[in-house]
Write a protein that holds these residues in place. Structure first.
Motif, short mmCIF file in Angstrom:
data_model
loop_
_atom_site.label_atom_id
_atom_site.label_comp_id
_atom_site.label_asym_id
_atom_site.label_seq_id
_atom_site.Cartn_x
_atom_site.Cartn_y
_atom_site.Cartn_z
N LYS A 177 5.61 0.16 0.38
CA LYS A 177 4.40 0.32 -0.15
C LYS A 177 3.28 -0.87 -0.36
CE LYS A 177 1.32 1.37 -4.48
NZ LYS A 177 1.60 1.86 -6.37
N VAL A 178 2.67 -0.74 0.65
CA VAL A 178 1.93 -2.53 0.65
C VAL A 178 1.12 -2.78 -0.50
CG1 VAL A 178 -0.04 -3.49 1.80
CG2 VAL A 178 1.65 -2.27 2.95
N GLY A 179 0.32 -1.30 -1.42
CA GLY A 179 -0.63 -1.97 -2.25
C GLY A 179 -1.31 -0.02 -2.59
N GLU A 180 -2.46 -0.34 -3.92
CA GLU A 180 -3.21 0.19 -3.94
C GLU A 180 -3.63 -0.16 -4.62
OE1 GLU A 180 -2.01 4.16 -5.84
OE2 GLU A 180 -0.56 3.30 -6.35
N GLY A 181 -5.37 0.97 -4.48
CA GLY A 181 -6.39 0.19 -5.85
C GLY A 181 -8.02 1.02 -5.49
N GLY A 201 -14.04 4.27 -2.85
CA GLY A 201 -13.55 5.21 -2.27
C GLY A 201 -11.94 4.58 -2.98
N TYR A 202 -11.04 5.31 -2.94
CA TYR A 202 -9.73 4.41 -3.37
C TYR A 202 -8.53 5.30 -2.23
CZ TYR A 202 -6.05 3.98 -7.04
OH TYR A 202 -5.06 3.27 -7.40
N ARG A 203 -8.08 3.96 -2.55
CA ARG A 203 -7.18 3.65 -1.04
C ARG A 203 -5.05 3.35 -1.66
NH1 ARG A 203 -9.25 3.05 4.04
NH2 ARG A 203 -11.86 3.47 3.61
N ALA A 204 -4.65 3.66 -0.66
CA ALA A 204 -3.15 3.78 -0.96
C ALA A 204 -2.26 3.19 0.47
CB ALA A 204 -2.10 4.51 -1.30
N GLY A 205 -1.98 2.38 1.45
CA GLY A 205 -1.29 2.26 1.98
C GLY A 205 0.42 1.38 2.37
N PHE A 206 0.81 2.07 2.96
CA PHE A 206 2.38 2.20 3.33
C PHE A 206 2.88 2.17 5.39
CE2 PHE A 206 1.71 4.76 0.02
CZ PHE A 206 2.46 4.76 -0.90
N HIS A 254 2.12 1.64 9.85
CA HIS A 254 0.95 1.74 9.26
C HIS A 254 0.28 2.68 8.37
CE1 HIS A 254 3.02 -1.99 9.43
NE2 HIS A 254 3.06 -2.18 10.78
N VAL A 255 0.15 2.94 7.48
CA VAL A 255 -0.77 4.57 6.99
C VAL A 255 -1.45 3.85 5.93
CG1 VAL A 255 0.54 6.27 8.50
CG2 VAL A 255 0.82 5.49 5.67
N GLU A 256 -2.70 3.79 6.41
CA GLU A 256 -3.32 3.75 5.00
C GLU A 256 -4.19 4.92 5.02
OE1 GLU A 256 -6.09 -0.17 4.28
OE2 GLU A 256 -7.48 1.30 4.10
#
Lengths: 178, 184
Positions: free
Chosen positions: B138-142, B148-153, B178-180
């Motif tokens: 997991k790279v981050g989320e917030g 909006g609200y995002r999470a990326g891996f 790489h997905v967000e």
């Protein structure tokens, strides 16, 4: 004779015909073979390079040939030729020109789809026009292949016709191209 | 009344801890599916698939309940060389005319702590389905700046050309993902 007459082809037409015949058959053979090569084959890079370079030369000769044909007399069909022979020859000749043009254009479109130029024997380069339509390399590649097989079929018909005139009809149809 | 308010806040925060659904942001191109193949053993050849879509569900509190699925258009392969792309999409490799779609569906997600996940799933490529494991991080989320609200891996896995029945087999292919996702 340099120029054509009503009766026979001149040296320019004869030279262009046989030179291009040789190059086109060679291009087809090399083309069909090179796409089967393994990546680790020493020919994997060289054969496409020579195929493309030779293809550009054929394109130039084709242009020259069409101009020469337009500027020159065309030998008339022999009086002994039947109507269907004349019609078939006319259609086959026209199609050979059309297919040659199509193969040249589609070949160009494959290699230049990403903006890369085509190097001709490391001598000079033909610049790319870039990607003109989506999926250009794949679509042009399929067209290039189908047209090439179509051309070889026509060349076969053309050669059989010439041999028929020479050996069966025993007329001078073939001789005037020699 | 005070307790009621607290209970309400708690219940809302608990409700929001159910896995949220995310759509992979391909619209804004904040996602990419790249591949890497060794070139002669001397360097890496990189390429990517330009067209794909996907979605996932994820909850930081229960990462093992995550689910992800991705669809890839194999005719969108791009290695920055049209002639090579044509070859890679031919029947020597992807046979993209016949198999224009590749899919990944997760079957199990294992939490390895520290934001690391092991995503096991079925990968269908060239008409062949195999179970593969993606090592994900997991790279981050917030919240994003646009409401909006995002999470990326990020994730990496390795497949073998032979396993998926490619006519030519030049060994392993690394897939770097790489997905967000944008929360729905």
């Amino acid at each position: 004779m340099v120029k054509n007459s009503h009766d026979s082809y001149g040296y320019v037409s004869k030279s262009l015909h046989w030179l291009m015949a040789l190059m086109v058959v060679a291009l087809f053979s090399v083309g069909a073979y090179m796409v089967t090569l393994d990546y680790y084959s020493p020919w994997y890079k060289t054969l496409p390079f020579y195929h493309k370079s030779t293809g550009v030369v054929v394109a130039a000769l084709l242009l020259l040939r069409v101009l020469w044909r337009l500027a020159n007399l065309q030998p008339q069909p022999l009086p002994t030729h039947t109507r269907w022979e004349k019609a078939l020859a006319r259609v086959a000749h026209a199609l050979i020109y059309v297919l040659l043009c199509g193969i040249v254009v589609s070949g160009y479109l494959i290699s230049t789809a990403d903006g890369r130029a085509i190097s001709v024997f490391d001598w000079f380069s033909i610049p790319a026009a870039g990607e003109l339509f989506l999926d250009q390399a794949r679509i042009a590649g399929a067209i290039h292949e189908y047209l090439a097989y179509g051309l070889m079929t026509l060349v076969g018909v053309h050669a059989l016709g010439a041999l028929k005139h020479h050996f069966i009809d025993k007329d001078k149809t073939l001789k005037r191209m020699l | 009344m005070k307790y009621f308010g607290l209970a309400l806040v708690l219940s809302i925060s608990m409700a929001s801890s159910f896995a949220a659904d995310y759509v992979i942001d391909t619209k804004g191109a904040h996602a990419s599916i790249n591949f890497r193949v060794s070139h002669l053993g001397y360097s890496w050849l990189l390429g990517r698939f330009n067209t794909f879509d996907g979605k996932f569900s994820y909850d930081a509190a229960k990462p093992e309940e995550s689910v992800i699925m991705v669809n890839i258009d194999t005719t969108s392969l791009d290695s920055n060389h049209a002639e090579r792309d044509k070859h890679l999409m031919s029947d020597d490799f992807l046979h993209a005319d016949k198999f224009p779609k590749a899919t990944f569906k997760s079957t199990q997600v294992t939490d390895k702590g520290d934001g690391k996940l092991m995503v096991t799933g079925d990968f269908t490529l060239h008409g062949v389905t195999k179970s593969i494991v993606i090592e994900a991080q997991k790279v981050g989320e917030g919240e994003d700046p646009w409401g909006g609200y995002r999470a990326g891996f990020s994730g990496t896995t390795k497949i073998n050309m032979g396993d998926f029945g490619f006519k030519k087999n030049y060994g392993d292919v690394w897939l770097d993902l790489h997905v967000e996702g944008v929360r729905q």
